[in-house]
Motif scaffolding. Structure first.
Motif, PDB file in Angstrom:
ATOM      1  N   ARG A   7      63.354  10.695  10.012  1.00  0.00           N
ATOM      2  CA  ARG A   7      63.785  12.027  10.402  1.00  0.00           C
ATOM      3  C   ARG A   7      64.638  12.612   9.304  1.00  0.00           C
ATOM      4  O   ARG A   7      65.632  12.026   8.924  1.00  0.00           O
ATOM      5  N   ASP A  11      72.243  13.490  10.194  1.00  0.00           N
ATOM      6  CA  ASP A  11      73.175  12.948  11.170  1.00  0.00           C
ATOM      7  C   ASP A  11      73.896  11.807  10.502  1.00  0.00           C
ATOM      8  O   ASP A  11      73.293  10.831  10.102  1.00  0.00           O
ATOM      9  N   THR A  35      83.293  12.722  11.310  1.00  0.00           N
ATOM     10  CA  THR A  35      82.137  13.560  11.626  1.00  0.00           C
ATOM     11  C   THR A  35      80.876  12.726  11.811  1.00  0.00           C
ATOM     12  O   THR A  35      79.783  13.261  11.802  1.00  0.00           O
ATOM     13  N   ALA A  40      81.539  10.812  17.310  1.00  0.00           N
ATOM     14  CA  ALA A  40      81.330  11.875  18.293  1.00  0.00           C
ATOM     15  C   ALA A  40      81.064  11.258  19.663  1.00  0.00           C
ATOM     16  O   ALA A  40      81.614  11.685  20.684  1.00  0.00           O
ATOM     17  N   SER A 105      85.369  17.244  14.685  1.00  0.00           N
ATOM     18  CA  SER A 105      84.150  16.503  14.430  1.00  0.00           C
ATOM     19  C   SER A 105      82.933  17.415  14.587  1.00  0.00           C
ATOM     20  O   SER A 105      82.002  17.396  13.784  1.00  0.00           O
ATOM     21  N   LEU A 106      83.003  18.242  15.620  1.00  0.00           N
ATOM     22  CA  LEU A 106      81.902  19.159  15.908  1.00  0.00           C
ATOM     23  C   LEU A 106      81.704  20.134  14.755  1.00  0.00           C
ATOM     24  O   LEU A 106      80.583  20.336  14.271  1.00  0.00           O
ATOM     25  N   CYS A 109      80.370  18.586  11.758  1.00  0.00           N
ATOM     26  CA  CYS A 109      78.984  18.186  11.940  1.00  0.00           C
ATOM     27  C   CYS A 109      78.056  19.388  11.836  1.00  0.00           C
ATOM     28  O   CYS A 109      76.981  19.329  11.269  1.00  0.00           O
ATOM     29  N   ARG A 113      75.099  21.366   8.937  1.00  0.00           N
ATOM     30  CA  ARG A 113      73.755  21.500   9.492  1.00  0.00           C
ATOM     31  C   ARG A 113      73.286  22.946   9.501  1.00  0.00           C
ATOM     32  O   ARG A 113      72.084  23.218   9.436  1.00  0.00           O
ATOM     33  N   ASN A 187      70.075  23.774  19.182  1.00  0.00           N
ATOM     34  CA  ASN A 187      71.100  22.741  19.075  1.00  0.00           C
ATOM     35  C   ASN A 187      72.355  23.280  18.405  1.00  0.00           C
ATOM     36  O   ASN A 187      73.470  23.065  18.886  1.00  0.00           O
ATOM     37  N   PHE A 190      74.096  25.670  20.745  1.00  0.00           N
ATOM     38  CA  PHE A 190      74.823  24.958  21.797  1.00  0.00           C
ATOM     39  C   PHE A 190      76.181  24.483  21.298  1.00  0.00           C
ATOM     40  O   PHE A 190      77.202  24.718  21.927  1.00  0.00           O
ATOM     41  N   HIS A 191      76.173  23.832  20.145  1.00  0.00           N
ATOM     42  CA  HIS A 191      77.430  23.266  19.670  1.00  0.00           C
ATOM     43  C   HIS A 191      78.427  24.334  19.263  1.00  0.00           C
ATOM     44  O   HIS A 191      79.626  24.200  19.509  1.00  0.00           O
ATOM     45  N   SER A 483      67.321  23.265  22.690  1.00  0.00           N
ATOM     46  CA  SER A 483      67.519  21.958  22.079  1.00  0.00           C
ATOM     47  C   SER A 483      66.806  20.850  22.855  1.00  0.00           C
ATOM     48  O   SER A 483      66.431  19.834  22.284  1.00  0.00           O
ATOM     49  N   LEU A 484      66.634  21.056  24.146  1.00  0.00           N
ATOM     50  CA  LEU A 484      66.002  19.987  24.928  1.00  0.00           C
ATOM     51  C   LEU A 484      64.499  20.179  25.082  1.00  0.00           C
ATOM     52  O   LEU A 484      63.762  19.213  25.213  1.00  0.00           O
TER      53      LEU A 484
ATOM     54  N   HIS B 267      73.152  12.720  23.636  1.00  0.00           N
ATOM     55  CA  HIS B 267      73.572  12.548  22.275  1.00  0.00           C
ATOM     56  C   HIS B 267      73.142  11.217  21.708  1.00  0.00           C
ATOM     57  O   HIS B 267      72.636  11.125  20.611  1.00  0.00           O
ATOM     58  N   ALA B 270      69.543  11.314  21.089  1.00  0.00           N
ATOM     59  CA  ALA B 270      69.034  12.229  20.068  1.00  0.00           C
ATOM     60  C   ALA B 270      69.497  11.840  18.671  1.00  0.00           C
ATOM     61  O   ALA B 270      68.757  11.975  17.716  1.00  0.00           O
ATOM     62  N   THR B 271      70.716  11.362  18.568  1.00  0.00           N
ATOM     63  CA  THR B 271      71.228  11.174  17.218  1.00  0.00           C
ATOM     64  C   THR B 271      71.503   9.721  16.873  1.00  0.00           C
ATOM     65  O   THR B 271      71.267   9.304  15.755  1.00  0.00           O
TER      66      THR B 271
HETATM   67  C1  HEM Z   1      81.833  18.902  23.156  1.00  0.00           C
HETATM   68  C2  HEM Z   1      81.208  17.931  22.643  1.00  0.00           C
HETATM   69  C3  HEM Z   1      79.700  17.781  22.518  1.00  0.00           C
HETATM   70  C4  HEM Z   1      78.735  17.944  23.475  1.00  0.00           C
HETATM   71  C5  HEM Z   1      78.934  18.335  24.937  1.00  0.00           C
HETATM   72  C6  HEM Z   1      77.479  17.675  22.848  1.00  0.00           C
HETATM   73  C7  HEM Z   1      76.253  17.691  23.497  1.00  0.00           C
HETATM   74  C8  HEM Z   1      75.027  17.579  22.866  1.00  0.00           C
HETATM   75  C9  HEM Z   1      73.769  17.694  23.516  1.00  0.00           C
HETATM   76  C10 HEM Z   1      73.581  17.929  25.008  1.00  0.00           C
HETATM   77  C11 HEM Z   1      72.808  17.548  22.573  1.00  0.00           C
HETATM   78  C12 HEM Z   1      71.324  17.654  22.800  1.00  0.00           C
HETATM   79  C13 HEM Z   1      70.652  16.349  22.691  1.00  0.00           C
HETATM   80  C14 HEM Z   1      69.179  16.468  22.479  1.00  0.00           C
HETATM   81  O1  HEM Z   1      68.750  17.232  21.589  1.00  0.00           O
HETATM   82  O2  HEM Z   1      68.480  15.769  23.164  1.00  0.00           O
HETATM   83  C15 HEM Z   1      73.449  17.323  21.316  1.00  0.00           C
HETATM   84  C16 HEM Z   1      72.794  17.140  20.113  1.00  0.00           C
HETATM   85  C17 HEM Z   1      73.449  16.958  18.913  1.00  0.00           C
HETATM   86  N1  HEM Z   1      74.824  16.866  18.708  1.00  0.00           N
HETATM   87 FE1  HEM Z   1      76.232  17.126  20.079  1.00  0.00          FE
HETATM   88  N2  HEM Z   1      77.694  17.378  21.533  1.00  0.00           N
HETATM   89  C18 HEM Z   1      79.038  17.414  21.306  1.00  0.00           C
HETATM   90  C19 HEM Z   1      79.683  17.138  20.138  1.00  0.00           C
HETATM   91  C20 HEM Z   1      79.048  16.845  18.937  1.00  0.00           C
HETATM   92  C21 HEM Z   1      79.705  16.430  17.747  1.00  0.00           C
HETATM   93  C22 HEM Z   1      81.207  16.222  17.639  1.00  0.00           C
HETATM   94  C23 HEM Z   1      78.741  16.254  16.814  1.00  0.00           C
HETATM   95  C24 HEM Z   1      78.900  15.799  15.384  1.00  0.00           C
HETATM   96  C25 HEM Z   1      79.578  14.769  15.018  1.00  0.00           C
HETATM   97  C26 HEM Z   1      77.479  16.564  17.410  1.00  0.00           C
HETATM   98  C27 HEM Z   1      76.261  16.523  16.768  1.00  0.00           C
HETATM   99  C28 HEM Z   1      75.046  16.677  17.361  1.00  0.00           C
HETATM  100  C29 HEM Z   1      73.787  16.655  16.675  1.00  0.00           C
HETATM  101  C30 HEM Z   1      73.608  16.450  15.190  1.00  0.00           C
HETATM  102  C31 HEM Z   1      72.790  16.837  17.634  1.00  0.00           C
HETATM  103  C32 HEM Z   1      71.305  17.001  17.346  1.00  0.00           C
HETATM  104  C33 HEM Z   1      70.414  16.014  17.844  1.00  0.00           C
HETATM  105  C34 HEM Z   1      69.001  16.327  17.339  1.00  0.00           C
HETATM  106  O3  HEM Z   1      68.829  16.302  16.127  1.00  0.00           O
HETATM  107  O4  HEM Z   1      68.166  16.596  18.185  1.00  0.00           O
HETATM  108  N3  HEM Z   1      77.692  16.922  18.701  1.00  0.00           N
HETATM  109  N4  HEM Z   1      74.828  17.352  21.525  1.00  0.00           N
END
Ligand code: HEM
Lengths: 544, 343
Positions: A7, A11, A35, A40, A105-106, A109, A113, A187, A190-191, A483-484, B267, B270-271
């Protein structure tokens, strides 16, 4: 892109700490750790864990009385709990530390991206890997068409399926196509929206306020939105009283319907407080029926009806026959069903001595029987005022107020007062129904229960940023759906002339979604191949 | 029809649903019993039914096929009766209302959603193997509901009369149903991963990868719905009723915890590339928080209220606002003076 199977994501994964580092490298390493995905994940789970104590122990800003009870019950633990902020979990530094780290972190990250995404949007679909047959989803067939004819058709077939297609005739032996960029967009949205929500919530709690006021019914008991007129007031730490809207209102009437039959007999419903309000001094008076679930919004401020109760009108005449105190006194319900209420009346100006009354109000007076059938405790049988009675005890001496300290109107400071007793030493108690007057012993004066008024508890709050927070969650939800449920995928079609003169057409597909399912992949592949060959057949028919 | 008749109809509906679900369970039992001693052969060709029926004996194959179909059909009929019971509850109240005034009704709705989601997805995702578990689970929960949680119909308290609340609860119930199905699939995944048998129920479940994927899909469906219910409509309603959109009361806290755990689950998948066992375990943590919120908090919160409400209960509630009610439909005390008592 060399290997399409890995991929192409950035990440970050946590890495081991290298041995010698200077400060800058250490900083970079720590940033990478913070990060990283693993961090996370840990922070998310930590946030869930950290929220638990707040649901187990009473919280200061939700129920401060419960907190003081808890303190009394656990005198030894309470100081430790205080030190750990366990009575104010959601405002505590350690809770904040977790979500702030999560936010950093968010951002760390998501920002990189965003750039990757911007580049990917402009980038061409990645070239076909050398061995298409090594991809998990692939198929092939042989035909005697010219490779370029097949590829041209493939390009148009795939383009019609709304893929982004990269192919130039004569330059490449394969069509490359890609679709589903919206997943990453979702995605990112959302973040980013999570941050928007947090900003909205922060604005609300920093700049907003929430206050309550108990208001007697009647035009003469109006309220103006000024800080000193509130009974309780909880401002945010950056709250500025200058933003308070200059409205005023009064409750002209209050309706409540008591159920006398059915399974909820004894309960009340259909509470309506009829308001007269002005948005600013001198503005025209408007009416509003304030009900549960139907707050009145004035500018950025909302007014809610959250409680009601009784205010007996009690007159105290002192030993010299003068009226020392008269008017409605708010009694607070101690039983939310029967509205048995507790209250005090103070007459600090009474002569020769101050008089304070303390007692219970029963909207529908009843004597409950004990196990032996003897009448024992007085109580209220019903919340509606059918047979109201107020039962009072009398205190004299210093009942407060004289020294100018602002004592609560709901409690009587008995530390310097003495209770009036009967000859036998029992406390002197009087039970009054509306219209009754009782003369106090020792020429102190008399007490009259004139009648009953009502009050409402009104909550007033101003929560700036609530629309920002709402927009944030709605965007987050939209992003989440993308994203889903958007499936990012790549397709390649390669056509090559083989030694035997036929053309080998290979079609391969790569699903990049989590939870992608083999069936849809298979179907999509099959449809594309069918479309390619279908066209061939039509072609032949035309030629024939 | 009078209210009393509607109420009777509702009770009969619950009874009928129970009986029909039981018959469905029997049909599934026949289906699986016939296959009990037959080792799993070649995997079924694509497009076959969910249950791997490649039994040498034609008659056995036919019988299991029949029994399986009957099972799904009976589940559908049971669901109709179940739905009728819900409608009856709503119509029996005066004024008519949505059927979630208390725990009994909330459980009745939740179990219905589990069955309905199963029926809606069974064809598409080939879930017929999930039938016996879903029906068995729903039957047990319904039984407990009728035995311990039953309450006669009563009108809704004032704070519940808001359409935001209706949307909020519908979303929460649907998400709860989806998460529950996801949790069931995750448990089956874990059981199958440990099982080495080549016969019986576990052996005939779809491959591990398929179970994993189905579990993911249930969660991926449930999560946005939960987000909508808990973080959008819930706060909107709370703002209207209690003057602030988020109060950190135990019900909200646990809904938030559930949300965070499922976010971590998505998360991790996915990651961090979690699949299979770890993902299933995390999903079960999510389900535990979800169910604790639904069941645990009510008991736990009532006792905690008792333990620190004491004699000061009344004063306290006035200070905070007559009754500071706890989130979610089944037990919102009236905001304007009435019982704190949780139903
Ligand atoms: C409030 C905190 C957070 C929530 C509620 C959250 C929730 C989510 C959700 C629901 C997804 C979707 C998963 C999917 O695609 O199946 C996702 C994906 C992702 N999150 Fe978060 N996240 C949070 C914080 C973070 C942080 C801190 C990072 C980085 C360090 C991060 C990086 C990512 C990345 C890179 C994806 C993409 C996955 C992909 O490539 O499909 N997120 N997150």
């Amino acid at each position: 892109m060399t290997d399409p199977l890995s991929r192409p994501s950035d990440d970050r994964q946590a890495t081991a700490l290298p041995i010698d580092l200077n400060a800058r490298e250490l900083g970079r390493w720590m940033w990478r750790q913070l990060t990283s995905m693993r961090t996370a994940l840990v922070l998310l789970l930590l946030l869930a864990l950290a929220a638990i104590p707040g649901s187990v122990f009473p919280q200061e800003d939700i129920d401060s009385l419960a907190v003081s009870q808890w303190r009394d019950d656990h005198p030894r633990l309470a100081p430790i709990w205080d030190r750990l902020d366990l009575f104010a979990v959601y405002g505590s530094p350690w809770f904040a530390a977790i979500y702030i780290l999560l936010m950093i972190s968010l951002v760390g990250c998501i920002i990189p991206r965003l750039f990757v995404y911007a580049r990917a949007l402009r980038a061409r679909p990645p070239r076909a890997p050398r061995h298409l047959s090594r991809l998990p989803e692939h198929t092939s067939y042989a035909t005697d068409e010219d490779p370029d004819v097949v590829l041209a058709r493939a390009a148009s077939v795939i383009r019609r399926r709304r893929f982004r297609v990269d192919w130039t005739a004569g330059q490449s032996d394969a069509v490359a196509a890609e679709r589903g960029h919206l997943r990453e967009a979702g995605n990112l949205l959302f973040h980013l929206a999570v941050i928007v929500v947090l900003v909205g919530v922060a604005i609300g709690s920093l700049f907003g306020y929430k206050g309550g006021v108990i208001m007697l019914n009647g035009k003469e008991h109006g309220f103006t939105n000024k800080l000193p007129l509130y009974d309780d007031f909880a401002p945010g730490s950056l709250f500025d009283p200058a933003v308070m809207e200059p409205f005023s209102f009064s409750i002209t009437d209050f309706d409540v319907e008591w159920m006398t039959e059915g399974r909820r007999a004894g309960q009340a419903r259909k509470f309506v407080a009829h308001l007269d309000y002005e948005t600013e001094p001198g503005a025209e008076t408007k009416q509003y029926d304030l009900r549960v679930n139907h707050p009145l919004s004035i500018g950025g401020t909302d007014v809610f009806l959250i409680g009601h109760g009784y205010a007996p009108v009690i007159t105290i005449r002192d030993g010299e026959g003068n009226i020392a105190q008269t008017g409605p006194s708010v009694f607070l319900p101690t039983n939310a069903q029967t509205f048995e209420s507790f209250g005090v009346v103070k007459a600090p100006d009474a002569q020769p001595t101050q008089i304070g009354l303390e007692g219970t109000f029963y909207p529908t007076f009843a004597m409950s029987k004990d196990a032996d059938g003897n009448l024992s405790l007085p109580s209220s049988a019903f919340g509606n005022a059918i047979d109201p009675l107020v039962s009072l005890q009398v205190y004299t001496g210093d009942v407060g107020l004289d020294d100018g300290t602002s004592a609560s109107v709901y409690v009587l400071d008995k530390s310097r007062a003495t209770q009036l007793t009967k000859a036998n030493g029992q406390p002197f108690r009087m039970d009054l129904r509306p219209g009754d007057t009782v003369t106090l012993p020792d020429g102190l004066g008399s007490v009259t229960f004139e009648g009953l008024e009502r009050w409402n508890k009104i909550q007033i709050s101003r929560t700036p940023g609530k629309l920002i927070a709402l927009t944030g969650v709605v965007l987050a939800l939209l992003g989440l759906l993308g994203s889903l449920f958007v499936r990012p995928r790549r397709l390649w079609v390669r056509a090559r002339r083989q030694d035997d003169g036929t053309t080998l057409v290979e079609v391969a597909r790569l699903d990049r979604s989590s939870g992608g399912d083999p069936e849809t992949g298979r179907d999509e592949l099959a449809e594309i191949v069918a479309a390619l060959r279908e066209a061939t057949r039509e072609d032949r028919e035309v030629r024939a | 029809m009078s209210d009393a008749q509607w109420e009777t109809l509702s009770n009969q509906g619950v009874a009928a649903a129970g009986v029909v679900y039981f018959l469905a369970l029997l049909a599934y039992a026949v289906q699986w019993a016939a296959l009990r001693d037959v080792p799993v052969g070649q995997p079924v060709a694509a497009g076959g039914g969910g249950v791997a029926v490649d039994v040498p004996d034609e008659r056995v194959a036919e019988r299991t096929e029949m029994a399986g179909r009957l099972g799904v059909l009976l589940t559908g009929i049971g669901a109709l009766a179940h739905f009728l019971a819900l409608v009856g509850r709503g119509m029996a109240a005066d004024p008519n209302r949505v059927p979630w005034g208390n725990m009994y009704e909330f459980t009745l709705s939740g179990t219905f959603v589990v069955v309905a989601l199963f029926l809606a997805t069974t064809g598409r995702w080939r879930l017929s193997w999930l039938g016996p578990i879903v029906v068995g689970f729903v039957l047990c929960v319904l039984l407990a509901d009728v035995l311990w949680l039953y309450e006669p119909v009563a009108p809704l308290t004032e704070a519940l009369e808001s359409y935001w609340l209706v949307i909020h609860v519908v979303a929460a119930v649907i998400a709860t149903g989806a998460f529950t199905l996801g949790a069931i699939t995750s448990i089956l995944y874990l059981l199958k991963a440990r099982s080495t048998k080549d016969k019986g129920y576990l052996a005939r479940l779809p491959e591990l990868a398929t179970l994993d994927r189905i579990s993911y899909r249930m969660h991926a469906f449930g999560f946005p719905v939960w987000t909508f219910g808990v973080l959008i409509t819930g706060p909107i309603w709370a703002h209207q009723a209690w003057s602030s959109y988020w109060n950190w009361d135990p019900k909200e806290v646990w809904a938030f915890i559930t949300w965070v755990v499922y976010a971590a689950y998505l998360h991790a998948r996915a990651t961090a590339g979690w699949r299979g066992r770890n993902a299933a375990l995390l999903a079960l943590v999510g389900a535990a928080t979800l169910w604790f919120n639904f069941i645990g908090i009510n008991f736990f919160s009532t006792t905690s209220q008792h333990s620190y409400a004491g004699g000061a209960a009344g004063t306290r509630s006035v200070v905070v606002g007559l009754a500071w009610p706890v989130e979610t439909a089944q037990e919102v005390g009236v905001v304007v003076g009435s019982d704190h008592a949780r139903t």
